[in-house]
Structures are given as C-alpha cells and as structure tokens.
Design a protein around this motif. Sequence first.
Motif, PDB file in Angstrom:
ATOM      1  N   ILE A 183      -0.857   2.160 -15.087  1.00 57.17           N
ATOM      2  CA  ILE A 183      -0.796   3.594 -14.806  1.00 57.17           C
ATOM      3  C   ILE A 183      -2.178   4.193 -14.543  1.00 57.17           C
ATOM      4  O   ILE A 183      -2.357   4.919 -13.556  1.00 57.17           O
ATOM      5  N   LEU A 184      -3.152   3.916 -15.402  1.00 59.78           N
ATOM      6  CA  LEU A 184      -4.488   4.482 -15.163  1.00 59.78           C
ATOM      7  C   LEU A 184      -5.080   3.976 -13.850  1.00 59.78           C
ATOM      8  O   LEU A 184      -5.753   4.727 -13.133  1.00 59.78           O
ATOM      9  N   ARG A 185      -4.799   2.726 -13.516  1.00 58.79           N
ATOM     10  CA  ARG A 185      -5.286   2.177 -12.246  1.00 58.79           C
ATOM     11  C   ARG A 185      -4.586   2.843 -11.063  1.00 58.79           C
ATOM     12  O   ARG A 185      -5.214   3.139 -10.047  1.00 58.79           O
ATOM     13  N   GLU A 186      -3.277   3.052 -11.206  1.00 58.26           N
ATOM     14  CA  GLU A 186      -2.540   3.744 -10.139  1.00 58.26           C
ATOM     15  C   GLU A 186      -3.050   5.163  -9.950  1.00 58.26           C
ATOM     16  O   GLU A 186      -3.184   5.633  -8.821  1.00 58.26           O
ATOM     17  N   GLU A 187      -3.305   5.846 -11.052  1.00 60.01           N
ATOM     18  CA  GLU A 187      -3.787   7.227 -10.955  1.00 60.01           C
ATOM     19  C   GLU A 187      -5.129   7.292 -10.233  1.00 60.01           C
ATOM     20  O   GLU A 187      -5.349   8.170  -9.391  1.00 60.01           O
ATOM     21  N   PRO A 191       0.823  -1.214   0.000  1.00 61.87           N
ATOM     22  CA  PRO A 191       0.000   0.000   0.000  1.00 61.87           C
ATOM     23  C   PRO A 191       0.857   1.265   0.000  1.00 61.87           C
ATOM     24  O   PRO A 191       2.006   1.262   0.428  1.00 61.87           O
ATOM     25  N   THR A 192       0.265   2.352  -0.487  1.00 62.13           N
ATOM     26  CA  THR A 192       0.919   3.655  -0.522  1.00 62.13           C
ATOM     27  C   THR A 192       0.429   4.482   0.658  1.00 62.13           C
ATOM     28  O   THR A 192      -0.761   4.509   0.949  1.00 62.13           O
ATOM     29  N   ASN A 193       1.374   5.161   1.310  1.00 58.35           N
ATOM     30  CA  ASN A 193       1.010   5.963   2.469  1.00 58.35           C
ATOM     31  C   ASN A 193       1.317   7.445   2.315  1.00 58.35           C
ATOM     32  O   ASN A 193       0.854   8.246   3.111  1.00 58.35           O
ATOM     33  N   GLY A 201      -7.962   8.581  -5.303  1.00 61.79           N
ATOM     34  CA  GLY A 201      -8.833   8.163  -4.209  1.00 61.79           C
ATOM     35  C   GLY A 201      -8.186   8.349  -2.850  1.00 61.79           C
ATOM     36  O   GLY A 201      -8.859   8.699  -1.877  1.00 61.79           O
ATOM     37  N   LEU A 202      -6.895   8.133  -2.764  1.00 61.21           N
ATOM     38  CA  LEU A 202      -6.181   8.274  -1.489  1.00 61.21           C
ATOM     39  C   LEU A 202      -5.906   9.728  -1.122  1.00 61.21           C
ATOM     40  O   LEU A 202      -6.068  10.116   0.037  1.00 61.21           O
ATOM     41  N   PHE A 203      -5.439  10.491  -2.100  1.00 62.28           N
ATOM     42  CA  PHE A 203      -4.925  11.825  -1.800  1.00 62.28           C
ATOM     43  C   PHE A 203      -5.777  12.968  -2.347  1.00 62.28           C
ATOM     44  O   PHE A 203      -5.484  14.125  -2.075  1.00 62.28           O
TER      45      PHE A 203
END
Length: 155
Positions: free
Chosen positions: A129-133, A76-78, A138-140
């Motif tokens: 990439i599109l999924r990461e974006e 996960p990204t924090n 959604g997170l930030f």
Amino acid sequence: MNTEPVRVIAPPPLIYLAPLGAGVALHFLWQPLRFFPSGWIGHAAGWPVFGVALLIFLWSLRTFARHGEDIRIEKPTNSLVGNGPYRFSRNPIYVSLTLAYAGIALILNTVWPLTLLPLALATMHYGVILREEGYLEGLFGDEYRQYRKKVRRWL
C-alpha cells in the motif's frame, strides 16, 4: 501512457494466502483452536462475510474494467479510479481480500489464521500500500493527493 508498474514486495493474494495457509496448517497439524463448538455456526458466520468480500471484489473489478484498468499489480496504471467502491476506500480489493480471509477462517472454524492476519496486514501496508501510494502520487500528483484527502485508505 504509463509503462511502468508499481514495485511491491509480492502479489497481494499471495500475501494473504501465506498466513492463511500457515494458520490452517497450525490448526490441522498442531493444535486445533476453534471459534465455535459446532462447525455449522462457523459456516453461518463465515459465508456471509465471504459473500460480502466477493461482492466488493466483483464491484471493484467492474469499476476498474469500466476505466480500462487491469487489477493485476504487475500492469501499469493509466488512470486514477475514484468512483464505485473507490469512493469509500482507496483499497477496496484489499478490504475484500481481508474479509475473504476472515470468512474462510470462520467457515473452517479455526482461530489460527486470524492470529496471523496482522502479519498479512502489516506486509500489505509496508510492502504494497505505501509503495502504491507513492507510485500513484508520482503519476497523478495533486489529483491523487486530493483523492487521498477525501477517501480513507481502508474504510
């Protein structure tokens, strides 16, 4: 703290390795297509490209480590990283993988992998990439949207 990783089609290194391997196989098993008449020219052209890829990758790793982030996509990204190479590209690791791919093709003096590179890039675009974006937005939220306005996706 976020506990969910982004869901992507496959790990990015594998997305690059599959067409690279297929291109090398086409070269050696079916029809050699060379860039240069001599292999030393491929080395002279390819090693600098590969070296730049390695430097960008190591810079990206160091920047992530300074933020306490793990580059593995299944983690996960924090935090939103926007310094180091991320000031110039939202995806410097993918830029480095693309350069490494091209450098290897030049070093091996084979055209086939580069004919398959668009397949890797399209898979990266739609499957990663599109999924990461979407995940990062959604997170930030607005912080990521502002970052996205300032920094290009690739270069």
